[in-house]
Design a protein around this motif. Sequence first.
Motif, PDB file in Angstrom:
ATOM      1  N   ILE A  25     118.954 -41.753 -92.646  1.00  0.00           N
ATOM      2  CA  ILE A  25     118.609 -40.487 -92.002  1.00  0.00           C
ATOM      3  C   ILE A  25     119.867 -39.795 -91.472  1.00  0.00           C
ATOM      4  N   THR A  26     120.816 -40.577 -90.943  1.00  0.00           N
ATOM      5  CA  THR A  26     122.075 -39.986 -90.490  1.00  0.00           C
ATOM      6  C   THR A  26     122.789 -39.309 -91.654  1.00  0.00           C
ATOM      7  N   LEU A  30     123.619 -35.331 -91.816  1.00  0.00           N
ATOM      8  CA  LEU A  30     124.994 -35.145 -91.361  1.00  0.00           C
ATOM      9  C   LEU A  30     125.627 -33.817 -91.786  1.00  0.00           C
ATOM     10  N   PRO A  31     125.375 -33.304 -93.005  1.00  0.00           N
ATOM     11  CA  PRO A  31     125.990 -32.017 -93.366  1.00  0.00           C
ATOM     12  C   PRO A  31     125.627 -30.876 -92.429  1.00  0.00           C
ATOM     13  N   VAL A  32     124.483 -30.978 -91.725  1.00  0.00           N
ATOM     14  CA  VAL A  32     124.119 -29.930 -90.770  1.00  0.00           C
ATOM     15  C   VAL A  32     125.154 -29.872 -89.652  1.00  0.00           C
ATOM     16  N   GLY A  33     125.529 -31.045 -89.127  1.00  0.00           N
ATOM     17  CA  GLY A  33     126.506 -31.085 -88.047  1.00  0.00           C
ATOM     18  C   GLY A  33     127.917 -30.753 -88.483  1.00  0.00           C
ATOM     19  N   ALA A 148     118.398 -41.911 -85.406  1.00  0.00           N
ATOM     20  CA  ALA A 148     119.427 -41.265 -86.224  1.00  0.00           C
ATOM     21  C   ALA A 148     119.748 -39.839 -85.758  1.00  0.00           C
ATOM     22  N   PRO A 149     118.747 -38.962 -85.526  1.00  0.00           N
ATOM     23  CA  PRO A 149     119.100 -37.611 -85.057  1.00  0.00           C
ATOM     24  C   PRO A 149     119.672 -37.600 -83.641  1.00  0.00           C
ATOM     25  N   VAL A 153     123.625 -38.665 -85.970  1.00  0.00           N
ATOM     26  CA  VAL A 153     124.160 -37.356 -86.345  1.00  0.00           C
ATOM     27  C   VAL A 153     125.177 -36.842 -85.318  1.00  0.00           C
ATOM     28  N   PRO A 154     124.891 -36.933 -83.995  1.00  0.00           N
ATOM     29  CA  PRO A 154     125.924 -36.504 -83.042  1.00  0.00           C
ATOM     30  C   PRO A 154     127.214 -37.318 -83.147  1.00  0.00           C
ATOM     31  N   LEU A 155     127.097 -38.629 -83.327  1.00  0.00           N
ATOM     32  CA  LEU A 155     128.304 -39.452 -83.453  1.00  0.00           C
ATOM     33  C   LEU A 155     129.060 -39.104 -84.732  1.00  0.00           C
ATOM     34  N   GLY A 156     128.307 -38.918 -85.843  1.00  0.00           N
ATOM     35  CA  GLY A 156     128.961 -38.538 -87.090  1.00  0.00           C
ATOM     36  C   GLY A 156     129.616 -37.181 -86.996  1.00  0.00           C
ATOM     37  N   THR A 157     128.952 -36.255 -86.301  1.00  0.00           N
ATOM     38  CA  THR A 157     129.530 -34.923 -86.119  1.00  0.00           C
ATOM     39  C   THR A 157     130.812 -35.003 -85.290  1.00  0.00           C
TER      40      THR A 157
END
Length: 416
Positions: A25-26, A30-33, A148-149, A153-157
Motif C-alpha cells: 500500500i505504501t 507513494l507517488p502522490v507524496g 501504510a497511509p 507514505v509520510p515516511l516515504g515522502t
Amino acid sequence: MAPEVSPRRARAVLVALSLAAFAFITTELLPVGLLTHIAPDLGRSRSQVGLLVSGYAVVVVLASVPLTRLTQRIPRRHLLGGTMLLFAAANAAAALAPSYAVLAGSRLVTALAQALFWSIATATAIGPFPVAVRGRAVALFATGATLAPVLGVPLGTWLGQQAGWRAAFAVLAGVGLAIAAAVLVLLPSYPPAAGGAARGSAPDGRRFAVLLIATALGIGGFMTLQTYVTPFLLDVSGFADAVLAPLLFVSGAAGVVGTLVAARTLDTRPIASLLTPLSIGTASLLGLYALGALRPGVVAFLAGIGLAYAAFGSAVQNRMLQLAPGSTDIASAGVSTAFNAGIAGGSLLGGALLPASGARPLALAGGLLTLAALTLLAVDTRRGRAVGSEPTVARPPATRRPDSPATGKPSGTRQV
C-alpha cells in the motif's frame, strides 16, 4: 488437511504478511507524496505522474482474478516468496528508472504483484488459526494496510524529500527482500487446497455476490470524497493549507483505531461488524455535507470516515472467509477487484462532480453510495435470518484451554 503450524510460527507468518501489505500500500500511494519531485526529474507533468497511481488500481482490477486462477496450484510459500521478490525487483527498477516509461513499467509489474498478493495472502495468513479467532487474525493482518497511509507514505515522502525520490523506492526494494526471506523461511510448503482457510466456512454464492456489490458501492462512496478531501477541506471548511497534514493524520489514525476495534467484534458479530462501519461512514459523509463549514464537526466527521473505512475493509475480508462459495483465493481476488473498482469508480465520480458542482456535493454523493451498500447488506441479512441461512458463529470455549492453530491440540496460545 491443513498443515501443522505452531502458534508462534503462525503469528510470525501473520506479522510478515501484514508487513507485506504495509509495503504494497505504501508503494501504491507513494507517488502522490513525491509527485512534485518525480515530475520535474523525469520531465513530465504532475497529472502524468498521478497516472502512476490511478493506472496501478486499474491493473489490480483487471489482473486479480486471472492471475489467481493461473497460479492456484502453486504452493503458497513459493508463490508469496516469489511475489515479494518481484515486488523488490520492481521497486529497484523504479529507483533506477532513467525515464518515465521505465518507471511506469516498474509500476505495472508492482501492480501485478499486488493483484496476486491480495488474492492469496488473506487465506494464507489466517488459515493456521482456529475458526473462532480468525476474525481477530484478519484485523491484525489488515493493520499493515491501515498503517501504510499513516506511517508508510509520510515516511516515504520525507525520505524522498531528504534523499531524493529514488531513495524511497530503493528502501522499499530492501523491505521487499527482507519480507521475501521471512516468508520463505516461515511459511510451510503445502498444496493450496490444504490450507486451513482454503474454503469458506459457510459458503453461499448468492450472499457472496451481494457482499461484492456492497463492497464496490461502499468503497466507492468513501473514495468519492476521500480522493478530493483536500479541496473539500480548503474550499468548504475553510481550513488553512498548513493544517491539512494534521487533519489527514487524524483520519488515518482513526483508521488504525477502527481496525483494532474490529478485531474485538469480527469473530462474535460478523454481520454487525459490516453494518456498523457503514452506518458510521454514512452518518459522517452526510454530516460533512450538512455541516462542512463547522470546523470542529469536520474533524469528528473525518475521524468517523477514517474509522469506518478501515473497519469495513477488515469486516469484508472476514465475511469473505465465511461466504466464499469455492476457493477463498478466488473469492479474495473477487473482493480485491470489488475494492479497486470502488476506488476507481469513486475517484471518477468525484472527478466528474468537482468541476461542475464544487467539493461539497462529493460528501452527499459518497454518503448516498455508502447508504446503498448499507441497505443492501441489511436487507440481505434480514432475508438470511428469515430463511435460516445465517452462519453459526464459532465462539472460543470459556472453560478449557484453547487449541493450537494447526493441530487442534491444547496449547494455551490461541489468542492472536
